[in-house]
Design a protein around this motif. Structure first.
Motif, PDB file in Angstrom:
ATOM      1  N   GLN A 159      37.712 -25.880  48.329  1.00  8.62           N
ATOM      2  CA  GLN A 159      37.327 -24.466  48.503  1.00  8.62           C
ATOM      3  C   GLN A 159      37.407 -23.732  47.174  1.00  8.62           C
ATOM      4  O   GLN A 159      36.512 -22.976  46.803  1.00  8.62           O
ATOM      5  CB  GLN A 159      38.254 -23.795  49.510  1.00  8.62           C
ATOM      6  CG  GLN A 159      37.980 -24.151  50.957  1.00  8.62           C
ATOM      7  CD  GLN A 159      38.998 -23.517  51.897  1.00  8.62           C
ATOM      8  OE1 GLN A 159      39.753 -22.625  51.493  1.00  8.62           O
ATOM      9  NE2 GLN A 159      39.027 -23.984  53.130  1.00  8.62           N
TER      10      GLN A 159
ATOM     11  N   TRP B 209      34.413 -21.701  45.346  1.00 11.40           N
ATOM     12  CA  TRP B 209      34.473 -20.266  45.062  1.00 11.40           C
ATOM     13  C   TRP B 209      34.350 -19.980  43.574  1.00 11.40           C
ATOM     14  O   TRP B 209      33.759 -18.987  43.162  1.00 11.40           O
ATOM     15  CB  TRP B 209      35.757 -19.660  45.631  1.00 11.40           C
ATOM     16  CG  TRP B 209      35.595 -19.303  47.080  1.00 11.40           C
ATOM     17  CD1 TRP B 209      36.031 -20.002  48.147  1.00 11.40           C
ATOM     18  CD2 TRP B 209      34.891 -18.162  47.600  1.00 11.40           C
ATOM     19  NE1 TRP B 209      35.662 -19.395  49.306  1.00 11.40           N
ATOM     20  CE2 TRP B 209      34.956 -18.241  49.016  1.00 11.40           C
ATOM     21  CE3 TRP B 209      34.214 -17.090  47.023  1.00 11.40           C
ATOM     22  CZ2 TRP B 209      34.380 -17.300  49.852  1.00 11.40           C
ATOM     23  CZ3 TRP B 209      33.640 -16.140  47.855  1.00 11.40           C
ATOM     24  CH2 TRP B 209      33.718 -16.250  49.250  1.00 11.40           C
TER      25      TRP B 209
ATOM     26  N   LEU C 288      35.153  -9.505  45.278  1.00 11.85           N
ATOM     27  CA  LEU C 288      35.540 -10.195  46.507  1.00 11.85           C
ATOM     28  C   LEU C 288      35.839 -11.674  46.226  1.00 11.85           C
ATOM     29  O   LEU C 288      36.830 -12.233  46.702  1.00 11.85           O
ATOM     30  CB  LEU C 288      34.417 -10.089  47.546  1.00 11.85           C
ATOM     31  CG  LEU C 288      34.320  -8.737  48.246  1.00 11.85           C
ATOM     32  CD1 LEU C 288      33.060  -8.679  49.102  1.00 11.85           C
ATOM     33  CD2 LEU C 288      35.560  -8.494  49.102  1.00 11.85           C
ATOM     34  N   ALA C 289      34.966 -12.293  45.424  1.00  9.75           N
ATOM     35  CA  ALA C 289      35.155 -13.707  45.099  1.00  9.75           C
ATOM     36  C   ALA C 289      36.484 -13.906  44.370  1.00  9.75           C
ATOM     37  O   ALA C 289      37.226 -14.855  44.649  1.00  9.75           O
ATOM     38  CB  ALA C 289      33.993 -14.216  44.247  1.00  9.75           C
TER      39      ALA C 289
ATOM     40  N   GLN D 127      39.154 -12.108  44.580  1.00 12.49           N
ATOM     41  CA  GLN D 127      40.268 -11.980  45.532  1.00 12.49           C
ATOM     42  C   GLN D 127      40.447 -13.268  46.329  1.00 12.49           C
ATOM     43  O   GLN D 127      41.566 -13.761  46.517  1.00 12.49           O
ATOM     44  CB  GLN D 127      39.993 -10.804  46.490  1.00 12.49           C
ATOM     45  CG  GLN D 127      40.212  -9.447  45.833  1.00 12.49           C
ATOM     46  CD  GLN D 127      39.771  -8.287  46.715  1.00 12.49           C
ATOM     47  OE1 GLN D 127      39.159  -8.505  47.757  1.00 12.49           O
ATOM     48  NE2 GLN D 127      40.069  -7.075  46.285  1.00 12.49           N
ATOM     49  N   LYS D 128      39.335 -13.843  46.742  1.00 13.86           N
ATOM     50  CA  LYS D 128      39.377 -15.086  47.513  1.00 13.86           C
ATOM     51  C   LYS D 128      40.026 -16.201  46.669  1.00 13.86           C
ATOM     52  O   LYS D 128      40.913 -16.934  47.146  1.00 13.86           O
ATOM     53  CB  LYS D 128      37.941 -15.472  47.903  1.00 13.86           C
ATOM     54  CG  LYS D 128      37.841 -16.687  48.793  1.00 13.86           C
ATOM     55  CD  LYS D 128      38.265 -16.401  50.215  1.00 13.86           C
ATOM     56  CE  LYS D 128      38.564 -17.697  50.947  1.00 13.86           C
ATOM     57  NZ  LYS D 128      39.251 -17.496  52.215  1.00 13.86           N
TER      58      LYS D 128
ATOM     59  N   SER E   2      43.673 -15.765  46.425  1.00  9.97           N
ATOM     60  CA  SER E   2      44.391 -16.098  47.661  1.00  9.97           C
ATOM     61  C   SER E   2      44.503 -17.609  47.850  1.00  9.97           C
ATOM     62  O   SER E   2      45.529 -18.130  48.290  1.00  9.97           O
ATOM     63  CB  SER E   2      43.708 -15.408  48.847  1.00  9.97           C
ATOM     64  OG  SER E   2      43.330 -16.336  49.823  1.00  9.97           O
ATOM     65  N   ILE E   3      43.430 -18.337  47.493  1.00 12.52           N
ATOM     66  CA  ILE E   3      43.508 -19.802  47.620  1.00 12.52           C
ATOM     67  C   ILE E   3      44.577 -20.342  46.672  1.00 12.52           C
ATOM     68  O   ILE E   3      45.395 -21.185  47.034  1.00 12.52           O
ATOM     69  CB  ILE E   3      42.145 -20.463  47.311  1.00 12.52           C
ATOM     70  CG1 ILE E   3      41.100 -20.023  48.340  1.00 12.52           C
ATOM     71  CG2 ILE E   3      42.273 -21.974  47.311  1.00 12.52           C
ATOM     72  CD1 ILE E   3      39.684 -20.482  48.008  1.00 12.52           C
TER      73      ILE E   3
END
Lengths: 500, 500
Positions: free
Chosen positions: B11, B15, B33-34, B36-37, B40-41
């Motif tokens: 993932q 991303w 947004l990307a 932030q993703k 988080s990963i």
């Protein structure tokens, strides 16, 4: 731009899936666009504009022709003989492992792992070596101790350099000992295996370089390298077999960021080779004096000394070279490490390995540890050397054959049924036999075939001899014929083959 | 929901790629947004919430343990012996082929092909069988004729049924003859290979069922099946070994859409088995009378007759059964087809094959045709039968061993260095030798180990004997000791091993 049929079919599948999704979401405009796309792909597919399939293998891979396979078989046989002499058993694991088994084991090289497509289900990847699958195997089957060999292909999505013999698919040939034992005894056994294999290959003089991860770590500690950087400095030093010291020094300073004086101090140590060929002793005192303060190095040095005592008993010290510049690229080694080179061949390492005591623990529930030591034989490089040697012999008429046929059954006037009966009789007796798949083959063509394939004996059926109940056996190399009674054919041939 | 580390890393990679693309397109909101993703990963990854790796193999695959490998080795050896007796050479091809090579060859089963992930580069897939790679090999290397064998694993993304021995990775063992020859001679050779293998395995009575694609086609023609439906009706009939005639009839009518009377007429033919066991002749007259009008069937019948003449010469007709119900699922067959079953074992076909004259042409430039005939030995089913047989023998104390160790070197008081020297001496003489990796092993434990591993001879070193220059050799099964001079050790052991 040309798109292959396979790619078109893949695109079609993807668009049909998308079309279905869009339908469910009721996005009507997009649905229409998707339908148009699907229509257009279908038209391209049926319009026969697709190029004829090119019969080639994937990039970086190769077929093995019969002549190459004969060499491989010979090499494998020699190696397996040594493995079995040391009591090893064979195991086999799947060509693919769950992706999470392979992740985080190969350091910088992880990017070379071949993934299997996610077709719904588990994420898998082709095995990168045989060591990690072995550690997983020991954990899976809760094995306490095993001495095993494994011969199989491994996969690396590397930039192939075929002219230098670097492929994306290649054989590895591993021997490993797992279990809790007294120190260095399995390590010594493993090194004796390497020694016997190199001897039996008869490809020239070889040297087994030996070092110890603890000595290297002690050395880094002594030079003031931060512990977090041990591994990355190790991987720089590992490049010394391909790069000059200057290049490695530069990388350590400019890429890895250690001070120049630190790099120079490391250089002083690793350019030191500590085995005294003349006195057949290890000159460890010099290292001990300097590195003796670090416990890490000290315990490594004691282990190397004990190992060399055992290797002396095993009669292999004439090929051993203690070499502080040997680092081994992989992360998982924890003790003795080694590599073997043929001194007259510029092919690089032909056998590398070492001790890895923590790898099985990473796969075991409760972290159950099973210490391991093992070696991976670089058979691809050995094949290259063996081919060169055999082809040289070929040129000198000491010839290697692709098959092992012993008898060729020929006839002067067809006689196809009689030929088949004789062939079957020889097969029944376990004799390797061939014949020409022709009803009326020319005798000369059959002889020619025999000589081309270097079949030693030829049986010749003629109607005249048949009537007398006789048959001819020809020695193909001497071109000498002998008439024998039909009933004695098999026993006469067995006797002749025994003499060959 | 739990996400594995491997999935998280995947993932993350996706991303990061997406992030880069968005940056280029300057889509600022999406970029944030990307990011932030990604953050988080990364947090999940470092938070150590990821589950401990489970050391298991991918679904539908299996490890082979030493005991299983010993059986496999035995079976392969028997089979290779037969292949070599018939003059075959070995070849090897990559585990993956370009996707377009495999597309359109396996009919309905194409969906089971394992794709390799598209990591940039060519689209590849794992091989599905060894026949298509062989045809590609013949085209690639522009080979006119070859008789080769190939033993390797193939891959099918099938719903695994492990209890019924159906796996996603399994061995195939193929023998094929390619080249332009007189009719049926290579086909007969191929069938004799099957016969010899089945005999040598000693797993009970077997039957080789034979049919001909041209006879089947003639039969369909006679019954009025449209030519375009020959293949699909063929694949229905192929299911007769698993399904009843009623089920197959139903499928032909309801799924394939032929009239009931047509299905019944087909049924009359295929329930007819035309080989007369008593008279040892082919009762083809009956079929000829009815199918004789179609040229297709007629030429097939003539070929079968000629084949049976040759098989009679080869002495194998006692195992042959002409069987109109044999269809073979794969599309590429063009002539003789066959399958072998053990009559007392319910494992299904253990060897199947036939003639395929057009496959190489599909890969060749200018459509150069190379006719082929071949057989694939179903070794996995054979392994299962062989294991059952050997384990039965095991229970009767006729035991199969995992390794082949001949001598175990033990000592009463440690004597580690003396032990190592003796071990090395025995290895030098080519004797398969093991010892315990302990400095002070207990004598009883060493004896126990010998007996467990069924090593026939044990060398015992005691300090008292050593001083006298003597050493003990123990026959492990008879528990009988003999003292010999140290200098004669190797020669005495070689003599004892020779007698065993």
């Amino acid at each position: 731009m040309y798109t292959s049929k396979a790619e078109l079919l893949q695109q079609l599948e993807e668009w049909e899936l998308k079309h279905k999704e869009l339908l469910e979401k009721e996005e009507d405009n997009e649905v229409i666009l998707a339908r148009q796309k699907i229509q257009s792909i279908k038209e391209t597919l049926t319009s026969n504009k697709t190029k004829k399939i090119v019969a080639k293998v994937p990039k970086g891979m190769k077929d093995n022709l019969p002549r190459e396979m004969a060499v491989r078989e010979k090499v494998f046989k020699l190696i397996i003989e040594v493995f079995k002499r040391h009591g090893a058993v064979a195991i086999d694991t799947p060509v693919m492992e769950l992706k999470e088994i392979l992740v985080d084991k190969y350091g910088e090289e992880s990017k070379l792992i071949y993934d299997v497509a996610d077709q719904g289900g588990e994420l898998c990847a082709l095995r990168y070596d045989l060591t990690v699958p072995f550690a997983r195997f020991v954990a899976t089957h809760k094995i306490d101790n095993i001495k095993r060999y494994h011969i199989a292909k491994v996969y690396r999505r590397d930039q192939p350099a075929i002219e230098r013999g670097r492929f994306r698919e290649f054989y590895q040939c591993d021997f490993d000992i797992a279990g809790i034992y007294d120190p260095l005894l399995p390590d010594a056994d493993c090194l004796r295996v390497v020694y016997e294999i190199m001897q039996s290959l008869e490809l020239g003089d070889f040297i087994i370089k030996i070092n110890h991860r603890k000595i290297l770590n002690g050395l880094f500690e002594y030079c003031g390298v931060p512990a977090a950087q041990f591994r990355t400095i190790c991987s720089s030093i590992d490049k010394l077999d391909k790069s000059s010291w200057e290049a490695v020094r530069k990388e350590m300073i400019e890429v890895k960021g250690i001070p120049a004086c630190m790099a120079d101090q490391i250089g002083e140590f690793i350019n030191y080779r500590g085995w005294d060929y003349y006195k057949k002793t290890l000159k460890v005192d010099l290292i001990l004096c300097t590195l003796g303060n670090t416990d890490t190095a000290k315990s490594g040095i004691l282990e190397i000394k004990m190992l060399f005592d055992y290797l002396q008993c095993f009669g292999v010290m004439d090929r051993i070279s203690f070499d502080l510049s040997l680092a081994r690229g992989l992360d998982y080694y924890t003790g003795v490490i080694f590599e073997t080179i043929f001194t007259d061949a510029l092919v690089g390492s032909v056998a590398g390995g070492g001790r890895y005591d923590d790898l099985v623990g990473r796969f075991s529930k409760n972290g159950r540890k099973v210490p391991c030591v093992g070696v991976s034989i670089g058979v691809e490089r050995i094949f290259t050397l063996m081919e060169a040697k055999l082809f040289k012999l070929d040129a000198e008429k000491i010839i290697s054959r692709e098959n092992e046929t012993e008898v060729y059954v020929a006839s002067t006037h067809g006689c196809v049924e009689e030929r088949l009966k004789i062939v079957a009789e020889l097969w029944d007796a376990g004799i390797k036999t061939e014949f020409m798949y022709k009803n009326q083959p020319k005798l000369l063509r059959q002889f020619q075939h025999c000589e081309d394939l270097r079949v030693p004996l030829c049986v010749i059926i003629g109607p005249a001899e048949l009537e007398e109940g006789q048959i001819i056996i020809r020695d193909v190399f001497l071109r000498r014929d002998e008439k024998v009674n039909r009933s004695e054919l098999t026993s006469r041939i067995l006797a002749k083959l025994n003499k060959l």
